[in-house]
Scaffold this active site. Structure first.
Site, PDB file in Angstrom:
ATOM      1  N   GLY A  25     -59.311 -16.221 -90.874  1.00  0.00           N
ATOM      2  CA  GLY A  25     -59.797 -16.909 -92.060  1.00  0.00           C
ATOM      3  C   GLY A  25     -60.347 -18.260 -91.645  1.00  0.00           C
ATOM      4  O   GLY A  25     -60.529 -18.539 -90.456  1.00  0.00           O
ATOM      5  N   SER A  26     -60.544 -19.117 -92.599  1.00  0.00           N
ATOM      6  CA  SER A  26     -61.165 -20.404 -92.309  1.00  0.00           C
ATOM      7  C   SER A  26     -60.330 -21.256 -91.362  1.00  0.00           C
ATOM      8  O   SER A  26     -60.875 -21.949 -90.495  1.00  0.00           O
ATOM      9  CB  SER A  26     -61.395 -21.164 -93.618  1.00  0.00           C
ATOM     10  OG  SER A  26     -60.168 -21.291 -94.338  1.00  0.00           O
ATOM     11  N   GLU A  28     -58.583 -20.485 -88.903  1.00  0.00           N
ATOM     12  CA  GLU A  28     -58.520 -19.995 -87.531  1.00  0.00           C
ATOM     13  C   GLU A  28     -59.828 -20.191 -86.767  1.00  0.00           C
ATOM     14  O   GLU A  28     -59.845 -20.108 -85.538  1.00  0.00           O
ATOM     15  CB  GLU A  28     -58.163 -18.500 -87.500  1.00  0.00           C
ATOM     16  CG  GLU A  28     -56.752 -18.173 -87.931  1.00  0.00           C
ATOM     17  CD  GLU A  28     -56.563 -18.354 -89.424  1.00  0.00           C
ATOM     18  OE1 GLU A  28     -55.571 -19.006 -89.812  1.00  0.00           O
ATOM     19  OE2 GLU A  28     -57.417 -17.882 -90.208  1.00  0.00           O
ATOM     20  N   GLU A  47     -54.763  -7.086 -91.840  1.00  0.00           N
ATOM     21  CA  GLU A  47     -53.860  -7.671 -90.854  1.00  0.00           C
ATOM     22  C   GLU A  47     -52.807  -6.707 -90.326  1.00  0.00           C
ATOM     23  O   GLU A  47     -52.381  -6.820 -89.171  1.00  0.00           O
ATOM     24  CB  GLU A  47     -53.188  -8.917 -91.442  1.00  0.00           C
ATOM     25  CG  GLU A  47     -54.120 -10.102 -91.601  1.00  0.00           C
ATOM     26  CD  GLU A  47     -54.920 -10.092 -92.890  1.00  0.00           C
ATOM     27  OE1 GLU A  47     -55.632 -11.079 -93.151  1.00  0.00           O
ATOM     28  OE2 GLU A  47     -54.829  -9.088 -93.641  1.00  0.00           O
ATOM     29  N   HIS A  70     -54.237 -15.121 -90.452  1.00  0.00           N
ATOM     30  CA  HIS A  70     -54.614 -16.188 -91.362  1.00  0.00           C
ATOM     31  C   HIS A  70     -53.420 -16.657 -92.184  1.00  0.00           C
ATOM     32  O   HIS A  70     -52.939 -15.926 -93.046  1.00  0.00           O
ATOM     33  CB  HIS A  70     -55.730 -15.703 -92.290  1.00  0.00           C
ATOM     34  CG  HIS A  70     -56.231 -16.756 -93.239  1.00  0.00           C
ATOM     35  ND1 HIS A  70     -56.448 -18.043 -92.866  1.00  0.00           N
ATOM     36  CD2 HIS A  70     -56.581 -16.687 -94.554  1.00  0.00           C
ATOM     37  CE1 HIS A  70     -56.905 -18.733 -93.893  1.00  0.00           C
ATOM     38  NE2 HIS A  70     -56.983 -17.940 -94.926  1.00  0.00           N
ATOM     39  N   HIS A 277     -29.292   7.247 -90.378  1.00  0.00           N
ATOM     40  CA  HIS A 277     -30.292   7.181 -91.451  1.00  0.00           C
ATOM     41  C   HIS A 277     -29.686   7.540 -92.800  1.00  0.00           C
ATOM     42  O   HIS A 277     -30.249   7.225 -93.837  1.00  0.00           O
ATOM     43  CB  HIS A 277     -31.456   8.124 -91.120  1.00  0.00           C
ATOM     44  CG  HIS A 277     -32.634   7.995 -92.026  1.00  0.00           C
ATOM     45  ND1 HIS A 277     -32.989   6.811 -92.640  1.00  0.00           N
ATOM     46  CD2 HIS A 277     -33.552   8.910 -92.435  1.00  0.00           C
ATOM     47  CE1 HIS A 277     -34.071   6.996 -93.369  1.00  0.00           C
ATOM     48  NE2 HIS A 277     -34.420   8.255 -93.274  1.00  0.00           N
ATOM     49  N   GLY A 395     -39.505   3.166 -88.595  1.00  0.00           N
ATOM     50  CA  GLY A 395     -39.616   4.080 -89.725  1.00  0.00           C
ATOM     51  C   GLY A 395     -40.648   3.631 -90.740  1.00  0.00           C
ATOM     52  O   GLY A 395     -40.963   4.360 -91.675  1.00  0.00           O
TER      53      GLY A 395
END
Length: 518
Positions: A25-26, A28, A47, A70, A277, A395
């Site tokens: 984004g701006s 970065e 992302e 970002h 699980h 998972g």
């Protein structure tokens, strides 16, 4: 004087992080001013895709990958696959932009409040440097911590105005983390193994991460030990066509005890053995069974409900155990039974995986995210060579498709096959775009059953016959693939399946096969 950007890029270059996975984004953009020609930028269209690609790349190369996101919004999008990277023990250095320091007191638009806390607890270390001049040191520390066993992601938040500040040169330090297992404990383990009558090994992903496949095979053969795969293991750690291979442990308390009941000694290597699980009761290991656990993750050792744990590198431990002389004569355990081949009269996921096994090069790399087909894969798609199987240890969905893209970047000379459920694929479908942009010959195999099949399995476990919101028959993956620039084919029966798989596996371009199953 050089700038923070120039010094930071040199740090990245020296540690080998010259491939940057990102969706900027701006805040970065200043990082990429005068971007060096020897660096590569890999764009992801969301992302979570970025994190998944970086995860696959880092696992494929064995080195930490650099991720650029970002501020809060981008980091938030990536958290699901950041969690997976943490569970995979994948080394990543994740950076995110921050608004300029001078306006942070005014809570500016697109800033990150408490930026270093946001990605916790799924990073090993996190910071926002106190000064711009501290950014290179923070990046180096993030790399060191990411690469230190147990490996995992780290995070650095970097204000937008830091990159252009002047900065003193930074000298990298050499750090050699000690991780040799305790020699006295290993000697005790070796003695217990030697005196056992019916030993078994349980191998986890750490065996693959530490590159000790061949040594585990040698140790199992020396002791005629049955070898099981740990529950939900994300890597291949033993050849599944070996006579000593016993099968896969189920992530349930009673099932683990039942499977290990024939043995008087169990050595768990490279991962948790008692991973559950579903809720259960009773013993955690068979009553008369001595259990030892060896792996580099001290957290696994701490919460293991039974056994004696040794924290250390699996390679060092197995080499030490192999150095012990002599072994008692034992009868080889019974070989695993294999199901009868399917004739293809029914187009099932098991048949798709059986045909994939028959047609693929066994050295090709399988990246899998088809949870409801995992049992069929275990039966029909044996993994027989080291470093040829990867899946999510968390998972969570949305990892497999972009991880296959990153893996293809890391190992361009090897064929990568992504085996995906239709529901799983839709979590990260934008990853197809990166495969096309970089010309990666990944075979995306979509097993399409028109619903979240895993939830229907669990629905039956809870006595539910009908579930709401879990069906999606309208999806057309061939059209979706074509919209991203891939060619695709649909398979509806045995003949069209073989033709589609053969075409995809032979292609030098990214392709997709939609296999419609009953």
């Amino acid at each position: 004087m050089p700038t923070v950007r120039e010094i930071s890029l040199e740090v990245m270059r020296e540690v080998g992080m010259t491939t940057v996975f990102g969706n900027p984004g701006s805040t970065e953009l200043p990082m990429f001013r005068d971007f060096p020609a020897d660096f590569r930028y890999v764009m992801g269209l969301q992302e979570s895709i970025v994190l998944g690609m970086a995860d696959g790349y880092a696992q494929g190369t064995g080195r930490a990958a650099l991720v650029n996101l970002h501020s809060s919004a981008g980091v938030g999008h990536a958290l699901g696959n950041l969690f997976t990277a943490y569970k995979n023990q994948t080394p990543l250095v994740v950076t995110a932009g921050q608004q300029a320091r001078s306006i942070l007191p005014y809570e500016p638009f697109l800033f990150a409040e408490r930026a270093s806390e946001f990605p916790r607890p799924f990073v090993k270390w996190s910071c926002e440097p106190a000064r711009a001049e501290d950014v290179p040191a923070a990046l180096h520390r993030a790399w060191l911590v990411a690469m230190e066993p147990p490996r995992g992601p780290t995070f650095v938040s970097i204000p937008i105005d830091d990159w252009d500040r002047e900065c003193e040169p930074f000298v990298l330090r050499k750090v050699h983390p000690a991780r040799a297992p305790d020699s006295i404990a290993l000697a005790e383990c070796a003695n217990a193994l030697a005196r056992s009558d019916r030993p078994a090994f349980v191998v986890g992903a750490g065996v693959a991460r530490d590159g000790v496949w061949d040594e585990v095979v040698a140790l199992a053969e020396r002791h005629n030990a049955a070898v099981w795969v740990a529950p939900m293991s994300a890597r291949c750690s033993f050849p599944e066509n070996h006579p000593l291979f016993a099968g896969f442990l189920t992530a349930a308390r009673e099932a683990i005890v039942s499977a290990l009941a024939p043995y008087d000694f169990v050595l768990a290597l490279g991962g948790p053995m008692n991973l559950y699980h579903v809720e259960g009761g009773g013993l955690h290991v068979p009553e008369s069974c001595e259990v030892w656990l060896i792996g580099d993750n001290h957290v696994h050792a701490a919460w293991a409900p039974a056994g004696t744990a040794i924290v250390g590198n699996c390679r060092d431990a197995i080499v030490s155990l192999l150095a012990e002389g002599g072994v008692a004569q034992r009868t080889a355990p019974m070989s695993r039974l294999h199901p009868e081949p399917l004739d293809g009269a029914v187009m099932s996921d098991a048949f798709v995986l059986q045909r994939l096994a028959a047609l693929r090069d066994p050295h090709s790399i399988i990246v899998e995210e088809a949870p409801s087909s995992r049992g069929a894969m275990h039966d029909r798609l044996p993994i027989v060579h080291k470093d040829t199987f990867y899946t999510t240890a968390s998972g969570g969905l949305g990892h497999g498709l972009p991880a296959a893209v990153g893996m293809a970047m890391a190992r361009p000379e090897e064929k990568v096959v992504a085996v995906l459920g239709d529901g799983s694929a839709m979590y990260a479908i934008q990853g197809l775009h990166a495969a096309v942009q970089h010309g990666l010959p990944v075979s995306f195999i979509i097993i399409k059953n028109n619903r979240y099949e895993a939830l229907h399995h669990f629905g039956h476990h809870f006595g539910m016959q009908e579930l709401v919101g879990t069906k999606f028959p309208e999806l057309d993956f061939c059209k979706i693939a074509e919209g991203h620039g891939l060619t695709a084919r649909r398979a509806v029966d045995a003949a069209s399946l073989d033709a589609a798989l053969s075409w995809s596996l032979a292609s030098k371009d990214p392709t997709l096969v939609e296999a419609i199953v009953a």
